[in-house]
Each structure stands twice: as structure tokens, then as C-alpha cells.
Write an enzyme that holds these catalytic residues in place. Structure first.
Site, short mmCIF file in Angstrom:
data_model
loop_
_atom_site.label_atom_id
_atom_site.label_comp_id
_atom_site.label_asym_id
_atom_site.label_seq_id
_atom_site.Cartn_x
_atom_site.Cartn_y
_atom_site.Cartn_z
N ARG A 34 0.83 -1.21 0.00
CA ARG A 34 0.00 0.00 0.00
C ARG A 34 0.87 1.26 0.00
O ARG A 34 0.38 2.36 -0.26
CB ARG A 34 -0.98 -0.01 1.19
CG ARG A 34 -1.94 1.15 1.16
CD ARG A 34 -3.20 1.00 2.04
NE ARG A 34 -3.13 0.04 3.10
CZ ARG A 34 -2.63 0.29 4.32
NH1 ARG A 34 -2.18 1.48 4.63
NH2 ARG A 34 -2.60 -0.67 5.23
N TYR A 87 -16.16 18.79 -14.23
CA TYR A 87 -16.57 17.38 -14.35
C TYR A 87 -17.61 17.07 -13.26
O TYR A 87 -17.43 17.47 -12.11
CB TYR A 87 -15.32 16.50 -14.19
CG TYR A 87 -15.62 15.04 -14.16
CD1 TYR A 87 -16.16 14.41 -15.26
CD2 TYR A 87 -15.35 14.29 -13.02
CE1 TYR A 87 -16.44 13.05 -15.22
CE2 TYR A 87 -15.62 12.93 -12.98
CZ TYR A 87 -16.17 12.33 -14.09
OH TYR A 87 -16.45 10.99 -14.04
N ASP A 116 -7.21 20.66 -12.90
CA ASP A 116 -7.51 19.37 -13.51
C ASP A 116 -7.10 19.48 -14.97
O ASP A 116 -7.73 20.18 -15.76
CB ASP A 116 -9.00 19.06 -13.36
CG ASP A 116 -9.37 17.67 -13.89
OD1 ASP A 116 -8.70 17.19 -14.81
OD2 ASP A 116 -10.35 17.09 -13.38
N LYS A 158 -8.26 8.69 -19.04
CA LYS A 158 -8.65 9.27 -20.32
C LYS A 158 -7.47 9.23 -21.30
O LYS A 158 -7.00 8.16 -21.62
CB LYS A 158 -9.18 10.68 -20.09
CG LYS A 158 -10.21 10.78 -18.94
CD LYS A 158 -11.55 10.12 -19.27
CE LYS A 158 -12.47 10.00 -18.06
NZ LYS A 158 -12.86 11.27 -17.43
C1 LIG Z 1 -13.14 11.45 -16.02
C2 LIG Z 1 -12.70 12.69 -15.36
C3 LIG Z 1 -12.38 12.69 -13.99
C4 LIG Z 1 -12.52 11.46 -13.12
O1 LIG Z 1 -11.66 10.42 -13.47
P1 LIG Z 1 -11.98 8.88 -13.13
O2 LIG Z 1 -10.74 8.15 -13.51
O3 LIG Z 1 -13.20 8.52 -13.93
O4 LIG Z 1 -12.27 8.78 -11.66
C5 LIG Z 1 -11.91 13.86 -13.45
N1 LIG Z 1 -11.79 14.98 -14.18
C6 LIG Z 1 -12.11 15.03 -15.50
C7 LIG Z 1 -11.94 16.30 -16.25
C8 LIG Z 1 -12.58 13.88 -16.13
O5 LIG Z 1 -12.90 13.94 -17.43
#
Ligand SMILES: *Cc1c(COP(=O)(O)O)cnc(C)c1O
Length: 351
Positions: free
Chosen positions: A46, A97, A168, A193
Site C-alpha cells: 500500500r 466534471y 484538472d 482518459k
Molecule cells: C473522467 C474525469 C475525472 C474522473 O476520473 P476517473 O478516472 O473517472 O475517476 C476527473 N476529471 C475530468 C476532467 C474527467 O474527465
């Protein structure tokens, strides 16, 4: 080694590799270990894993900071919000998001944080809200409105107010935008993504410039346990190796499609920040958008984005999506198929 700094596209390939010694593997392998022989740095599964570290070294290199991998983008976001003092106020884009907004509202309902949602393109409103805030949360471009924030100006206002400035960077990726260089304190990613890029991995990351903040986030990750699996870290790093070529190709195709979409009479609005592979189009209403999606054969109807395959969805099908997002808005994630094939499918399905 060349005596000039390596280009970011080269570093996407070279960063996080084992030293070039005889019989070393070229790539850091998947290490499946819940525990390690005592007395070293790692100790327990962990706390540390070599497959995580390779991914973290690579993404940290591209973003210009120290990276920590998490189980998902949401886990990274939760860990960063955990850094904030109880009762702190977070200023965030109203079109962040949905999961980010969900976490912020949940924290507010439990009295942990308070939340101030703003139009991230309205720099006067953002600056005014920054006064006394604990955190300025920026998403740029926003998902799915694709608004672009003035990062240097907001980061400066945030710093002047003593707020933690978080970006982000999921949509831009470090290829289009490196927030730490623009004054941000923390970068978060849904590596799920474009970074992992093949729609087969969930993973997140946080990147910071400051060592103290790195240690704080590492402490939160080790205690809460929102760690990625070693195989996921391996796959995300394999995806990151080709991020520059995938990003360039998706961006070039997106730009070509945007021109054609803008000329199409059935589309009320085409939103595109000028870079990247994500495009949002606005059709007349929900029914028109749903009919369009149902008539496609090459594009796949699926949430998420940034994969090699082109996908799309009407965002308001999610009840949690902001009511200021039009019912007929369809977010397109442009993949690596031939642009003419992608356009032919779109053109045949548009009203
Ligand atoms: C998909 C997404 C997230 C969350 O990511 P996960 O891996 O699905 O938890 C956060 N910020 C943005 C801009 C996203 O497109």
C-alpha cells in the site's frame, strides 16, 4: 545524451525507464507484491510499488513536478481536497466534471468544505471569489463546455489570496498545458482518459512541485489506500508512451471535423478550444441529439473520452450534469480512425 533539453515528446518515451545496464528490461515490469522484504524503502504494497513509480516518474517529468498515482481520477481529486482545512471554501468552475462537483457538494453537505461555483471564463468573478478561499479549483478546458480559463491570471490571484491552486489537466494533457509552469500548486489527472488512452484502465494522478505537499499527499494515499493496481500502472505508462502521437493525430482530426461541423446547418454551436481531441456540438434538443447518436455506426456511444476509438455522448443524459449545459449538447471524443470515415459517419447521421 544530447546537451540540449529533451523535447517533451522524447521524454514521453524515455522517462521512467530502468537504467541501461546489461539484461535490464527496457520497461519496468508489472510487480505483483503485497509486501517486500523488511528493512528497505518499500516495506508494504500500500506504500510503494515499482510499477507505480515508473508511471509517476514519467508523468511527473512531463508535468514538471513530483507525481503520485491513484486508483482513479476521483481518488486523486479526493486526496487533494483532503489537503484542505476543515471549513475551507473551494472556488470551482460551475461546469467542472460532474464527479468533481459531486465530491464538492458532498463535502459541503457534510460540513467539511464550502463551495463557490463560478464561470471560470469570468476573470473578475473568479478573482472576487478568491478572497478568503482555501482553494481555487480550475478545470481547463472544462468538461463538457470546453471553456478555457486564464490560468496564469487565476493562479496569481489564488496565490495572492493564499489559496491552494489546483488544475484538472485531463483535457489538455501536459502536451498542451503545463499548469505548474503557469503558477498552479497541484495538477490532477484522470489518467483513465488520454494518458492511458485505450479505454481499458481507470487511474488517476496528482502532480505537485512542493516536497512538503508531496509528502502530505503520499501520507493521505498510504492511509486511505486509494492506490492503483500494478497492472493498471503498467498499462497507463504504456499508454503515456504514445500520448504525443495519439494527441497530435486526434487533434488534427478534431480540427478537420470542427471545420466541417461548423459549416453544417443542423448544428447550433460547435465548441472547440482550438487544441486537443474533444469537441462539443449542440443540436436542437435532446431528441435530435439522441436520434443522431442512434444513427451512427462507426462512433461508439459511451461515456468517458480520450481513447483510440471515437466515442460520443449526450451529457445531459446524466441527471448530475449541470443544468446550464444544453440538453442537445453532444461531447465527441475524437479517436484515431481516418478523418474521412469519421466525417462520413457523422454527416450521414446528422439531421
Ligand atoms: C473522467 C474525469 C475525472 C474522473 O476520473 P476517473 O478516472 O473517472 O475517476 C476527473 N476529471 C475530468 C476532467 C474527467 O474527465
Amino acid at each position: 545524451m544530447p546537451d540540449h533539453p529533451l523535447d517533451i515528446t522524447t521524454r514521453a518515451v524515455t522517462a521512467g525507464r530502468p537504467a541501461a545496464v546489461p539484461d535490464a528490461p527496457l520497461n519496468v515490469p508489472v510487480t505483483l507484491a503485497s509486501t517486500y522484504i523488511a528493512g528497505g524503502e518499500a516495506e508494504y504494497g500500500r506504500y510503494a510499488n515499482p510499477s507505480w513509480t515508473a508511471f509517476e516518474d514519467a508523468l511527473g517529468d512531463l508535468e514538471g513536478g513530483r507525481c503520485l498515482a491513484f486508483a482513479s481520477g476521483m481518488a486523486a481529486i479526493a486526496a487533494v481536497l483532503d489537503l484542505l482545512p476543515a471549513g475551507g471554501r473551494v472556488v470551482a468552475p460551475r461546469h467542472s466534471y460532474t464527479g468533481t462537483i459531486g465530491q464538492l457538494h458532498d463535502s459541503a453537505e457534510r460540513g467539511r468544505l464550502s463551495v463557490d461555483l463560478v464561470d471560470i471564463t469570468d476573470i473578475a468573478a473568479v478573482t472576487a471569489a478568491t478572497e478568503g478561499a482555501a482553494c481555487i479549483w480550475i478545470e481547463s478546458p472544462t468538461n463538457p463546455a470546453l471553456e478555457v480559463a486564464d490560468l496564469p491570471a487565476i493562479a496569481e490571484a489564488g496565490r495572492a489570496a493564499g489559496a491552494l491552486v489546483v488544475v484538472d489537466n485531463t483535457f489538455a494533457t501536459p502536451l498542451a498545458q503545463r499548469p505548474l509552469e503557469l503558477g498552479a500548486d497541484v495538477v490532477v489527472h484522470a489518467a483513465t482518459k488520454a494518458i492511458a488512452g485505450h479505454s481499458d484502465v481507470l487511474m488517476g494522478a496528482a502532480v505537485v512541485a512542493d516536497d512538503g505537499r508531496y509528502e502530505a499527499l503520499l501520507g493521505i494515499r498510504s492511509l486511505r489506500g486509494a492506490i492503483p493496481a500494478p497492472l493498471e500502472a503498467f498499462l497507463a505508462l504504456r499508454g503515456l508512451r504514445t500520448l504525443p502521437v495519439r494527441f497530435e493525430r486526434a487533434q488534427a482530426t478534431a480540427q478537420a471535423l470542427v471545420e466541417r461541423l461548423r459549416a453544417h446547418p443542423a448544428i447550433g454551436e460547435v465548441r472547440y478550444p482550438g487544441f486537443g481531441g474533444i469537441v462539443s456540438i449542440v443540436l436542437a434538443d435532446a431528441a435530435a441529439a439522441d436520434r443522431f447518436i442512434g444513427a451512427l455506426t462507426l462512433w461508439r456511444h459511451a461515456t468517458s473520452l480520450g481513447g483510440v476509438e471515437s466515442t460520443l455522448e449526450r451529457r445531459r443524459r446524466w441527471p448530475a450534469e449541470a443544468p446550464t449545459i444544453p440538453e442537445g449538447l453532444v461531447r465527441l471524443s475524437v479517436g484515431l480512425e481516418h478523418p474521412d470515415d469519421l466525417w462520413a459517419d457523422l454527416a450521414a447521421a446528422l439531421p
